[in-house]
Enzyme design. Sequence first.
Site, PDB file in Angstrom:
ATOM      1  CD  GLU A 153     -33.523 -26.901  14.415  1.00 46.95           C
ATOM      2  OE1 GLU A 153     -32.975 -27.198  13.337  1.00 46.95           O
ATOM      3  OE2 GLU A 153     -33.290 -27.527  15.478  1.00 46.95           O
ATOM      4  CD  GLU A 154     -32.670 -29.968  17.785  1.00 48.49           C
ATOM      5  OE1 GLU A 154     -32.765 -30.822  16.888  1.00 48.49           O
ATOM      6  OE2 GLU A 154     -31.597 -29.413  18.082  1.00 48.49           O
TER       7      GLU A 154
ATOM      8  CG  ASP B 289     -28.241 -28.333  18.107  1.00 48.60           C
ATOM      9  OD1 ASP B 289     -28.706 -27.252  17.703  1.00 48.60           O
ATOM     10  OD2 ASP B 289     -28.540 -29.425  17.608  1.00 48.60           O
TER      11      ASP B 289
END
Length: 415
Positions: A177-178, A145
């Site tokens: 994104e996280e 990821d």
Amino acid sequence: MKFPWLLLVKGAASVAAQKPLATSGSGQVLGTFNLEDIINASPLLSFHRDIVKIPSTTDNEYEVGQFIGDFLEQKHFTVEKQSISDSRFNVYAYQGNNSLPDILVTSHIDTVPPFLPYNLDYPILGGGHEFDRQSVLIAGRGTVDAKGSVAAQIFAVLEILEEKPDASIGLLFVVGEEKGGIGMETFSKNPSPSSFHTVIFGEPTGLNLVSGHKGVIGFNIKATGRAAHSGYPWLGKNAISALLPVASFTERLGEIPFQDGGLPSSLKYGNSTVNLGVIQGGVAVNVVPDSAEAIFSVRVAAGTPDESKSIITREVNKFTKNDPNIEVAFYPGGLSPTDLDTDVEGFDIITVNYGTDVPKLAIHGGGDRVVKRYLYGPGSILVAHGEDEALTVGDLEGAVQGYRVLIEKALSRDV
């Protein structure tokens, strides 16, 4: 013409046919065969190793962004570094002057903390087992990821451009994104009409094509009490004790049927799920706590964020009998479930519970034009974010072929 790296991979496969005898303490050497030989022989696996070795937890993506940008420039892409802040940028790459491609291939380059170093291992399955190169395990933060997707996407695009130099494809690798999706949101702020008719997003899907994912909302419940000496607790009001029952009740709202006051469910996504992720309160063990807070994340299976927020507020107030010392506060925004396209043969179809940047990519203009959105990638979400994050050589190489299928389908699209 085949890519040279494909020939190297085939060469590595023949060398790898040697039978392993044992594994060392580092997990790197099997008898006389070194697992690193497999990685070194493959430009795909080597690139993946290089970007995984660069720590890039959210807010610290500068170095990996520079590396990816330099790599793409060496492959004759035009590279734009879209600034987010002085030390953060998205990487946007395309062929020549074609800054408005028909197909956008995208993933993210940030990871969750903590950084976990790159490592290779191989599962010993007992006597007589022949060495299987594709089972070599690649571990470390971001292997799954989402640097697995980043590497596979780049090499899939390189292969296609070798065969079809005029293919109109762009690559976008975003930061953040996280944690909130600032990278994709920044890319989306361009008000010009979107050129792309297909977007291929990279996340760990186990090489399955995803038909959709749940939405998300975040909120907290705060309790207010009254401080006192712990030797005389009856003189105060314990905020933690007041918070715990309502926090436990709220955590179960996804399990309660909608008609009985619970959160919505759907045939496609199942139940909404509630995670009580943080609970905090108090200042010292000898003080009755005068405040406490529980922080929740909800994966929403149906409806709008506002509808779920109304249910949560109503049910908390009902449970606490409108206690003025218990308050619910929602974080800005929230997302509804996101449906995705799956009209490409050869893939198993699944839904996922996690959120992505898909709904954060704004599609500007175009009237009734339909933009296809696909979500696909190597590795399992079940190990992403964990201490055992890893995928196999087979996962990574299989993803290159999967992305190729999706891109080829998009190139053949009549728009």
